[in-house]
Scaffold this active site. Structure first.
Site, mmCIF file in Angstrom:
data_model
loop_
_atom_site.group_PDB
_atom_site.id
_atom_site.type_symbol
_atom_site.label_atom_id
_atom_site.label_comp_id
_atom_site.label_asym_id
_atom_site.label_seq_id
_atom_site.Cartn_x
_atom_site.Cartn_y
_atom_site.Cartn_z
ATOM 1 N N HIS A 464 38.783 49.291 41.884
ATOM 2 C CA HIS A 464 39.124 47.870 41.951
ATOM 3 C C HIS A 464 38.664 47.266 43.281
ATOM 4 C CE1 HIS A 464 41.845 44.349 41.124
ATOM 5 N NE2 HIS A 464 41.796 44.282 42.440
ATOM 6 N N GLU A 465 39.077 47.890 44.371
ATOM 7 C CA GLU A 465 38.725 47.349 45.684
ATOM 8 C C GLU A 465 37.220 47.433 45.927
ATOM 9 O OE1 GLU A 465 40.793 45.561 47.057
ATOM 10 O OE2 GLU A 465 42.568 46.236 45.965
ATOM 11 N N HIS A 468 35.627 44.372 44.531
ATOM 12 C CA HIS A 468 35.693 43.257 45.488
ATOM 13 C C HIS A 468 34.639 43.457 46.579
ATOM 14 C CE1 HIS A 468 39.227 41.194 44.051
ATOM 15 N NE2 HIS A 468 40.047 42.202 44.253
ATOM 16 N N HIS A 471 31.271 42.305 45.621
ATOM 17 C CA HIS A 471 31.219 40.844 45.636
ATOM 18 C C HIS A 471 30.885 40.360 47.056
ATOM 19 C CE1 HIS A 471 33.447 37.091 43.756
ATOM 20 N NE2 HIS A 471 32.146 36.918 43.838
HETATM 21 ZN ZN LIG Z 1 42.081 42.531 43.504
#
Ligand SMILES: [Zn+2]
Length: 674
Positions: A464-465, A468, A471
């Site tokens: 998940h991280e 990010h 991104h």
């Molecule tokens: Zn998040």
């Protein structure tokens, strides 16, 4: 004083000179940075020339360069490696930075220059990203109240001040009700509870200077108690106390507080020229309008309710087999659901863990980024802010892309949770800068010489991280305001939740999940059980969540309700809630909505993002390959590199060819009965 924070960082890749930075450097560096930013903003506002995009917007984009450099170091250390000096400075800085930010948005000369540009926007010859940046500036100032005059400006200040008092009171009332209720558990009441629940109940008693075991309303204790205790009478008392937080009469009752908050929010929205608070809150989001939110939630609601009702029938039969007649009640659901989970989907975490080594999961995350986006990761030997933090240079075809820092282990100086942040963002304006991105997690640190092992949830957090982080690292825009994760709140979780899907691609764990001692690959049967367990009891979870999200939305549309409890009952009545399920958060303790503004008219956004990530991953499924190069290229171009350079709905349509549909989410949550 020679302050290393206020001179340009000249080390490799522009990483801060951590070895030279002392805590005493931060306060004077912030003073200098704030003074520099104020002076620059004053110059921009007082510029005698005609306002242009360059002398207003581009100048503002670069006006806080030093503040970003100093803050980039400080805020990362304050979260990942704090100490009393840093905490004290954090408290001292909060009001100073808030005052600076209000000063900027309330600067009337600056506002008049921005509005002049806005009025002339079609004739300025702006490119699409510039038009977007101008739109964002104009909107930010207008939403902060820059356009208000006279009595309206005064009233807005009063409304905001009262709201801040009320939201603090709301949180404190919930905390007080949580703190004041306890239930002593006798030795015979502990039957059926797992060791960790017994240990927490003992610790709770000790914390209050009592002997024996105490049940409290802390979520981490009450939820497992409801799950495991066979004592229906105790479950009922505990459940009733848990859902009554903020609704017990007397000084800590939140019902009137909630009503006043809703009415002030409506007034605030009307002062700013919006039809309702929901219209105000949703304007900058991808959803845009309350109708779009309701439409999406209702499309998920119907199948979720059907699934929950089918599950309710199964659990009721299990209860009746225990000799208990009458309907399944809310304090029964978790108990029978846990029994069913154990019978049908039992998954032994201890059996799984040796396959999920931290190093292997980092390699898996990097490997997916290589297969999707051609990224290579090379370990860097650089002094960082803590010995546990590690850095990699990220390149593509030999070209520098970013620096990635991973700081994975829990420690006392680190805030709980997991997050992505940057030491330096990407931009092209005023000279190209590539980003320095960090992922911070709280995984258990192994004893010296042993390998770090993760739970499946930990591995998901890591992916998940890292989503990010991509991104941030792949960002390719001109203006800092729209770089990386600077996007709408209901869009920002798309890259992260999407990346979690690659952990579920069987070939990824088959390739990387190897037993820590034997090196054997993960057994197929274990992998299958792991995947099946992911969708368990999603009918319940979806129903309790959507009920809360729809109540939140109804509160903020149109006129504020005189009695929020009546409005809540109307919404739930119209939905036809299954008998044994209540809202995930009832109004008198719905902190997301009333303890500050963050998720007011915004609780929906968790599901909005999930609909999108499921739909986005489905593009790879449709292409027949989880690493399809054409889909990956579109994902990179329109999502991961684009930041907030266009409005989120346009970006999503450019990636997917249409807006997201709910079917992949329903399939993913096991809510589509074939
Ligand atoms: Zn998040």
């Amino acid at each position: 004083m020679d302050n290393p924070l206020v001179t340009a960082f000249e080390g490799p890749f522009g990483i801060a000179p951590f070895a030279k930075i002392e805590d005493a450097h931060f306060a004077p560096a912030f003073e200098a940075a704030l003074a520099a930013a104020r002076a620059r903003v004053a110059e921009i506002a007082a510029d005698p020339g005609e306002p242009t995009f360059a002398n207003v917007i581009e100048a503002l984009e670069l006006s806080e360069a030093l503040l970003e450099q100093v803050g980039g170091v400080f805020w990362n250390l304050a979260g990942a490696d704090t100490n009393p000096a840093r905490q004290q400075l954090e408290r001292a800085l909060a009001p100073k930075l808030a005052a600076y930010s209000t000063e900027v948005t309330m600067n009337e000369r600056l506002w008049s220059r921005i509005s002049a540009l806005w009025a002339a926007r079609e004739s300025l010859g702006l490119g699409p990203e510039q038009m977007r940046v101008l739109t964002l500036y104009h909107r930010r100032f207008r939403r902060a109240g820059a356009a208000l005059e006279g009595a309206d400006r005064q009233r807005m200040a009063e409304v905001m001040e009262r709201l801040s008092v009320l939201s603090t009171r709301f949180s404190q009332n919930v905390l007080a009700d949580e703190r004041d209720w306890t239930m002593a558990l006798q030795p015979e009441d502990l039957a059926g509870l797992p060791d960790f629940v017994v240990a927490s109940a003992k610790a709770a008693a000790e914390e209050r200077g009592r002997v024996g075991h105490l049940l409290t309303l802390s979520r981490s204790l009450i939820v497992p108690f409801l799950q495991f205790s066979p004592r229906r009478d105790l479950r009922e008392s505990a459940y009733r106390a848990w859902v009554a937080r903020g609704e017990n009469g007397g000084e800590t009752d939140n019902r009137a507080v909630a009503a006043e908050i809703l009415s002030l929010r409506e007034e605030r929205a009307r002062l700013l020229g919006y039809a309702s608070f929901a219209a105000y809150k949703l304007e900058p989001e991808m959803a845009g309008k309350p109708e779009a939110v309701r439409d999406l939630l209702m499309r998920v609601w119907t199948p979720a309710k059907e699934k929950a009702e089918a599950d309710q029938a199964v659990l009721t039969a299990m209860m009746q087999a225990d000799g208990i007649n009458g309907p399944l009640e809310p304090w029964d659901w978790r108990y029978y659901s846990e029994k069913r989970r154990k019978a049908e989907y039992d998954l032994d975490e201890a059996e799984l863990k040796p396959y999920l080594g931290l190093e292997a999961m980092i390699r898996a995350a990097f490997d997916c980024a290589y297969r999707l986006f051609g990224l290579d990761f090379r370990p860097l030997d650089l002094p960082l802010y803590h010995p546990d933090a590690r850095a990699w240079e990220v390149t593509r075809g030999g070209e520098h892309v970013a620096v990635f820092i991973g700081d994975f282990f829990a420690r006392a100086s680190k805030r709980s949770g997991a997050w992505m942040s940057d030491f330096r963002g990407q931009k092209k304006l005023g000279g190209a800068v590539r980003p320095i991105i960090v992922n911070v997690c709280n995984f258990a640190k192994p004893a010296a010489g042993e390998a770090a092992l993760l739970s499946y949830d930990d591995a998901r957090t890591l992916f998940h991280e890292f989503g990010h982080a991509l991104h941030g690292m792949l960002s390719d825009v001109t203006y800092p305001t729209v770089a990386g994760t600077s996007v709408a709140r209901d869009f920002v979780e798309l890259p992260s939740q999407l990346y979690e899907h690659w952990l579920e691609v069987p070939e990824v764990l088959e390739a990387h999940a190897r037993h820590a001692a034997t090196g054997a690959p993960i057994p197929k049967a274990l992998l299958d059980r792991l995947m099946a367990a992911q969708t368990y009891d999603q009918g319940f979870a979806t129903v309790e969540y959507i009920a809360s999200a729809l109540v939140d939305l109804a509160f903020h549309e149109g006129a504020a309700p005189a009695d929020p409890m009546v409005r809540q009952a109307e919404v739930l009545g119209a939905l036809g809630m299954p008998h044994a399920i209540r809202m995930r958060h009832a109004t008198p303790h719905f902190a997301h909505v009333f303890s500050g503004d963050g998720y007011s008219a915004g609780y929906y956004s968790y599901m909005w993002s999930e609909v999108m990530d499921a739909d986005a991953f489905d593009a790879f499924r449709e292409a027949g390959d989880a690493f399809d190069p054409a889909v990956a290229a579109r994902l990179q171009r329109f999502v991961l590199s684009a930041g907030g350079s266009q409005d989120p709905a346009s970006l999503y349509r450019a990636f997917r060819g249409r807006m997201p549909g709910v079917e992949p989410l329903l399939r993913g949550r096991g809510l589509l009965v074939a």
